[in-house]
Design an enzyme around this catalytic site. Structure first.
Site, PDB file in Angstrom:
ATOM      1  N   HIS A   1       3.882   1.551   2.362  1.00  0.00           N
ATOM      2  CA  HIS A   1       5.133   0.906   1.930  1.00  0.00           C
ATOM      3  C   HIS A   1       5.861   1.819   0.952  1.00  0.00           C
ATOM      4  CE1 HIS A   1       2.705  -2.853   2.867  1.00  0.00           C
ATOM      5  NE2 HIS A   1       3.769  -2.990   3.635  1.00  0.00           N
TER       6      HIS A   1
ATOM      7  N   HIS B   1       0.850  -1.193   0.000  1.00  0.00           N
ATOM      8  CA  HIS B   1       0.000   0.000   0.000  1.00  0.00           C
ATOM      9  C   HIS B   1       0.886   1.243   0.000  1.00  0.00           C
ATOM     10  CE1 HIS B   1       0.922   0.273   4.249  1.00  0.00           C
ATOM     11  NE2 HIS B   1       0.392  -0.915   4.469  1.00  0.00           N
TER      12      HIS B   1
ATOM     13  N   CYS C   1       0.891 -11.703  19.832  1.00  0.00           N
ATOM     14  CA  CYS C   1       0.136 -11.114  18.718  1.00  0.00           C
ATOM     15  C   CYS C   1       0.736 -11.646  17.421  1.00  0.00           C
ATOM     16  CB  CYS C   1       0.192  -9.589  18.735  1.00  0.00           C
ATOM     17  SG  CYS C   1      -0.541  -8.874  17.244  1.00  0.00           S
TER      18      CYS C   1
ATOM     19  N   LYS D   1      -8.396  -2.915   5.195  1.00  0.00           N
ATOM     20  CA  LYS D   1      -9.122  -3.633   4.151  1.00  0.00           C
ATOM     21  C   LYS D   1     -10.621  -3.557   4.396  1.00  0.00           C
ATOM     22  CE  LYS D   1      -5.490  -6.782   2.726  1.00  0.00           C
ATOM     23  NZ  LYS D   1      -4.863  -8.061   3.067  1.00  0.00           N
TER      24      LYS D   1
ATOM     25  N   CYS E   1      -3.615  -5.521  21.219  1.00  0.00           N
ATOM     26  CA  CYS E   1      -2.389  -5.001  20.619  1.00  0.00           C
ATOM     27  C   CYS E   1      -2.670  -3.612  20.054  1.00  0.00           C
ATOM     28  CB  CYS E   1      -1.927  -5.932  19.497  1.00  0.00           C
ATOM     29  SG  CYS E   1      -0.758  -5.153  18.379  1.00  0.00           S
TER      30      CYS E   1
ATOM     31  N   CYS F   1       1.924  -8.876  14.958  1.00  0.00           N
ATOM     32  CA  CYS F   1       3.245  -8.302  15.258  1.00  0.00           C
ATOM     33  C   CYS F   1       4.320  -9.378  15.281  1.00  0.00           C
ATOM     34  CB  CYS F   1       3.253  -7.622  16.612  1.00  0.00           C
ATOM     35  SG  CYS F   1       2.223  -6.169  16.720  1.00  0.00           S
TER      36      CYS F   1
ATOM     37  N   HIS G   1      -2.579  -3.665  16.093  1.00  0.00           N
ATOM     38  CA  HIS G   1      -3.566  -4.447  15.342  1.00  0.00           C
ATOM     39  C   HIS G   1      -4.971  -4.419  15.903  1.00  0.00           C
ATOM     40  CE1 HIS G   1       0.317  -6.057  13.965  1.00  0.00           C
ATOM     41  NE2 HIS G   1      -0.306  -6.036  12.820  1.00  0.00           N
TER      42      HIS G   1
ATOM     43  N   LYS H   1      -7.116   5.543   9.201  1.00  0.00           N
ATOM     44  CA  LYS H   1      -6.160   4.456   9.130  1.00  0.00           C
ATOM     45  C   LYS H   1      -6.541   3.531   7.964  1.00  0.00           C
ATOM     46  CE  LYS H   1      -4.226   0.657  11.572  1.00  0.00           C
ATOM     47  NZ  LYS H   1      -3.587   0.047  12.645  1.00  0.00           N
TER      48      LYS H   1
END
Ligand SMILES: [Zn+2]
Length: 509
Positions: A21, A18, A125, A307, A142, A128, A145, A304
């Site tokens: 990155h 995405h 997690c 998906k 977490c 992670c 996440h 944020k």
């Protein structure tokens, strides 16, 4: 020649990349190109983390073979090379044989007193790939996440990070490993002061679905994915292989006084890079990174990326519509390099129009048109600098030293408007009508344009190349000399070409 080694983190390949990155790749690429422009011998490494349990789970969910799954998705990251014009020198996949060999050699080199096998029960997690203590969680979840970790109990190998508490504090405090920006350094110093706990560096082969790098001498254990992933920074230089010359040259750099080994990472993985990785390297008797640059995260239209919201932006789509350099310019110039930033299409289009169409693109065309019209396509006689370019380059270097790409681009945009203002004030077209000689001004403008193009080399390399080509020049990695004023030679011909940035329809007034 001084060596400069720089890396991105290696992303999981459990899906397509995405725009977040893209941010890290573009930042790292800009720094690599800047260091090359300074004349350094640069090695830029990137790659993919393919041993993560996340990849296994993603593949299983789709009923696919894990190897085929990672083969498919690794490619979408590799393709950044063309999509974003990323100038990496090598790309390491952690499923490669050279990586397995190097990761195992690193493990074998750990001091015996730093390893311990014991039973462990903890909150894990999977997102992670990390254990958490209760007080590290937010409402039992977490913080990365927003998921509840699972309770995992098994016998694992542990790395005694507590042996390195004082050493790590010293490394960070004294900038032996420089943490940029400064506020991140302070965060990590505070973290170290709270006390470091030993961490698990292996898991049962069963829990790892038998996927990953086996622990040397203990076949029922697979290396904790972070241990193997972190070692990519040296296995990518063939550490552990028969020929370790790249590793000696770019990592150890024993012949060099000012050794530079730089990791570019996101804020979520500081623990692994500031604490685990240096401790592992010391334990194995290897040299340390010299700088860790930590960037923030990108939101999309203020939210944020996720998906489930369906707001994940694929950099490929944006590049197809606006072009590689437009995306690079936005990610470097419209987003803070260290704090969280936002990707918004309307802001993107405004930034593109203001700085690339009306700014750099228009200025280039204006100046070259005047040279064509008023000086028969030829560079006039050398004249003095009126744009304070010496100061511009000082600021440019300072901003790069801080990885402050936003500041670099702010300075570039100021130079553009300074030159633009000069044209508006002097009105050369009016002066020509009254028979006034404008060749001094023309030289100043076109030499100013050369400086502008040079400054764009690390940021938007294709555009820089196109402007320099119109001035009959090429990119040369010799900034110290090229940033002097007055290098365009009298009588040289320019080659005016097509416009650099197409105006967006809705912005046509
Ligand atoms: Zn997590």
């Amino acid at each position: 020649m001084n060596k400069y080694y720089i890396s991105t983190a290696i992303p999981y390949v459990n899906g397509k990349p995405h725009v977040g990155h893209a941010l890290e790749y573009v930042q790292t690429d800009a720094m690599a190109r800047y260091q090359r422009l300074l004349g350094k011998d640069v090695f830029f490494l990137t790659g993919t983390d393919e041993n993560s349990l996340k990849n296994v789970q993603a593949a299983e969910k789709l009923g696919q073979n894990v190897q085929q799954f990672v083969d498919e998705y690794y490619k979408t990251f590799y393709d950044f090379k063309d999509i974003l014009n990323i100038s990496f020198d090598d790309f390491i996949r952690t499923t490669e044989k050279r990586h397995f060999i190097g990761a195992q050699k690193l493990w074998t080199n750990f001091k015996a007193e730093d390893l311990e096998k014991k039973k462990y029960k903890g909150l894990y997690c999977v997102g992670c790939e990390a254990f958490y203590k209760e007080d590290e969680l937010e409402n039992g979840k977490c913080s990365e996440h927003k998921t509840e970790p699972e309770i995992v109990e098994e016998e694992n190998w542990f790395f005694k990070l507590s042996n390195y508490q004082e050493k790590l504090k010293e490394l960070v405090e004294k900038n032996i490993i420089k943490i940029t920006p400064e506020f991140r350094k302070n965060e990590w110093l505070a973290f170290i002061d709270r006390g470091l706990e030993d961490f698990s560096i292996s898991r049962s082969a069963e829990r790892a679905h038998n996927w990953g790098v086996k622990v040397p001498g203990d076949e029922n254990q697979i290396m904790y994915v972070w241990v193997d992933a972190l070692s990519n920074y040296i296995t990518g230089l063939n550490f552990g292989s028969a020929d370790e010359s790249l590793f000696s040259k770019y990592w150890e750099q024993k012949d060099q006084k000012d050794r530079e080994v730089v990791h570019v990472i996101g804020k979520g993985i500081g623990k692994f890079h500031v604490l685990y990785w240096p401790a592992m390297l010391i334990s194995a008797g290897l040299s340390l990174p010299t700088l860790e640059f930590i960037h923030g995260y990108l939101t999309v239209e203020g939210e944020k990326m996720s998906k489930s919201i369906g707001n994940v932006v694929d950099p490929k789509d944006v590049v197809e519509k606006y072009g590689t350099d437009a995306v690079r310019y936005y990610l470097l110039g419209a987003v803070s390099s260290t704090k969280d930033g936002d990707f918004s299409i309307s802001r993107f289009e405004d930034f593109y129009t203001a700085h690339l169409v009306n700014g750099i693109g228009n200025l280039t065309s204006r100046i070259l048109t005047m040279i064509e019209k008023y000086n028969e396509n030829k560079i006039p006689k050398v004249a003095e600098d009126i744009f304070e370019t010496a100061k511009f380059w000082v600021d440019y270097d300072i901003a790069f030293a801080k990885f402050d790409f936003e500041e670099v681009i702010k300075n570039i945009n100021s130079l553009v408007s300074k030159i633009d203002v000069k044209i508006s004030e002097e009105k050369p077209w009016a002066k020509v009508k009254t028979g006034e000689n404008i060749s001094v001004l023309l030289y100043q403008l076109v030499e100013g344009l050369r400086h502008l193009a040079l400054s764009l080399v690390p940021i938007i390399p294709e555009t820089a190349k196109k402007i320099l080509a119109q001035l009959n020049l090429e990119i040369e990695n010799n900034l110290a000399e090229k940033k002097n004023w007055g290098l365009l030679k009298e009588g040289n011909e320019i080659k005016k070409a097509e416009i650099l940035f197409v105006r967006l329809e809705k912005h046509i007034i």
